[in-house]
Design a protein around this motif. Structure first.
Motif, mmCIF file in Angstrom:
data_model
loop_
_atom_site.group_PDB
_atom_site.id
_atom_site.type_symbol
_atom_site.label_atom_id
_atom_site.label_comp_id
_atom_site.label_asym_id
_atom_site.label_seq_id
_atom_site.Cartn_x
_atom_site.Cartn_y
_atom_site.Cartn_z
ATOM 1 N N GLY A 6 3.337 -0.165 -0.502
ATOM 2 C CA GLY A 6 1.970 -0.899 -0.677
ATOM 3 C C GLY A 6 1.290 -0.123 -1.726
ATOM 4 O O GLY A 6 1.886 0.935 -2.549
ATOM 5 N N GLU A 29 1.751 -8.076 -5.694
ATOM 6 C CA GLU A 29 3.012 -9.087 -5.018
ATOM 7 C C GLU A 29 3.917 -9.312 -5.771
ATOM 8 O O GLU A 29 5.155 -9.498 -5.412
ATOM 9 N N TYR A 33 5.497 -5.463 -4.104
ATOM 10 C CA TYR A 33 4.959 -4.643 -2.961
ATOM 11 C C TYR A 33 4.466 -5.569 -1.885
ATOM 12 O O TYR A 33 4.130 -6.557 -1.976
ATOM 13 N N ASP A 34 4.657 -4.771 -0.588
ATOM 14 C CA ASP A 34 4.545 -5.489 0.660
ATOM 15 C C ASP A 34 3.150 -5.544 1.217
ATOM 16 O O ASP A 34 2.818 -6.369 2.016
ATOM 17 N N SER A 35 2.281 -4.464 0.390
ATOM 18 C CA SER A 35 0.995 -4.823 1.238
ATOM 19 C C SER A 35 -0.186 -4.174 0.199
ATOM 20 O O SER A 35 0.387 -3.419 -0.698
ATOM 21 N N ALA A 84 1.715 -11.009 0.571
ATOM 22 C CA ALA A 84 1.348 -9.278 0.820
ATOM 23 C C ALA A 84 0.440 -9.096 2.194
ATOM 24 O O ALA A 84 -0.715 -9.812 2.395
#
Length: 309
Positions: A6, A29, A33-35, A84
């Protein structure tokens, strides 16, 4: 399994809130990135009445002189992204009235399609409590307990009923509901806070403090969960606040990020070995603007994935 990565969103005063937050959120995003994460700093005492984190003599960083509201920042990111997760690390929960905080988080989650992660803590700044908190600093643990209770009630089925010291909901319909149950994660730095986490929260949000210390804390938390009969998993999200040794631009006084990617990825890999579900990077105070933040974020992401993090 690969650790989810993240990125902290830009909230400090050298960023343009309305332009840079959506821009960085979309870019992060797209990078993969996931978060995306925000933090809370309500004010900057000037002159200081208390050291940073309550530690005598420790100076507040100048970047804390202006930090955008975390929930406004998260809303801007929600409108600019589709995939995300959107997390707080952390909201100082006792600075907020429980019902309003629960309703705001539910509204953001409904708008975002079920992507909010509520990382909560009690905070440490006496000045912030004096300015904003409904209850005194000495009651911060009880205040956090009530925030958690009200959030669970408001996010659950109608009619909502709650009887507490700060909030009384006799019987009411409260909407919108979150798109799915919002995970509540806690910082949990004391023995009492760790018991609260095991009994009432979904996960743990430590700050990077060295592999050995974090591994020991994680092992202790799992032992406590077993002792107290917890069977559901504890989600783990590690916050890392990066610092660099930069190289100056030719002809400029300001210094950019340069040359630290290898060391950072090595550190990320070591922390990932502990078994954290998520690790996110806060780079915003180490770069000069949003463009550099995006460039650094992309370089780090690619290097981390190439290294198997």
């Amino acid at each position: 399994m690969t650790t989810r990565l993240g990125l902290a969103l830009p909230q400090m005063r050298h960023y343009d809130l309305g332009r840079d937050v959506p821009d960085v959120a979309r870019a992060a995003e797209a990078i993969g990135y996931d978060s995306l994460w925000v933090f809370e700093r309500a004010l900057f005492p000037d002159p200081p009445t208390q050291g940073l984190y309550g530690i005598e003599g420790l100076a507040w960083p100048d970047s804390y002189r202006s930090v955008a509201d975390p929930l406004v920042t998260l809303t801007l990111a929600a409108a600019a992204t589709e995939r995300a997760e959107l997390g707080t690390s952390v909201l100082v929960a006792p600075l907020h009235t429980p019902f309003r905080l629960a309703k705001t988080l539910a509204s953001i989650d409904a708008a975002a399609g079920g992507r909010v992660v509520a990382g909560l803590g009690t905070g440490w700044s006496l000045d912030e409590y004096a300015a904003a908190a409904p209850r005194p600093f000495e009651e911060r643990g009880e205040a956090l307990d009530e925030v958690i209770e009200v959030c669970r009630a408001v996010w659950g089925p109608d009619p909502v009923v709650h009887e507490g010291r700060l909030s009384r909901i006799a019987s009411a319909v409260v909407g919108p509901k979150p798109a799915r149950p919002i995970p509540i994660l806690l910082a949990a730095n004391s023995a009492k806070a760790r018991r609260r986490l095991v009994d009432h929260a979904d996960g743990w949000m430590p700050i990077g403090m060295g592999v050995g210390q974090l591994a020991a804390q994680w092992a202790g938390l799992r032992e406590l969960a077993a002792e107290r009969g917890r069977t559901r998993p504890i989600r783990t999200v590690l916050r890392t606040n990066e610092r660099y040794t930069p190289k100056p631009y030719a002809g400029e006084d300001r210094q950019p990020f340069q040359g630290a990617v290898g060391q950072i990825v090595e550190d990320l890999a070591a922390h990932a070995e502990i078994g954290f579900d998520d690790i996110f990077l806060d780079l915003q105070s180490s770069v000069r603007d949003a463009e550099e933040l995006k460039d650094v974020a992309a370089e780090l992401y690619e290097a981390a994935r190439a290294a198997g993090v």
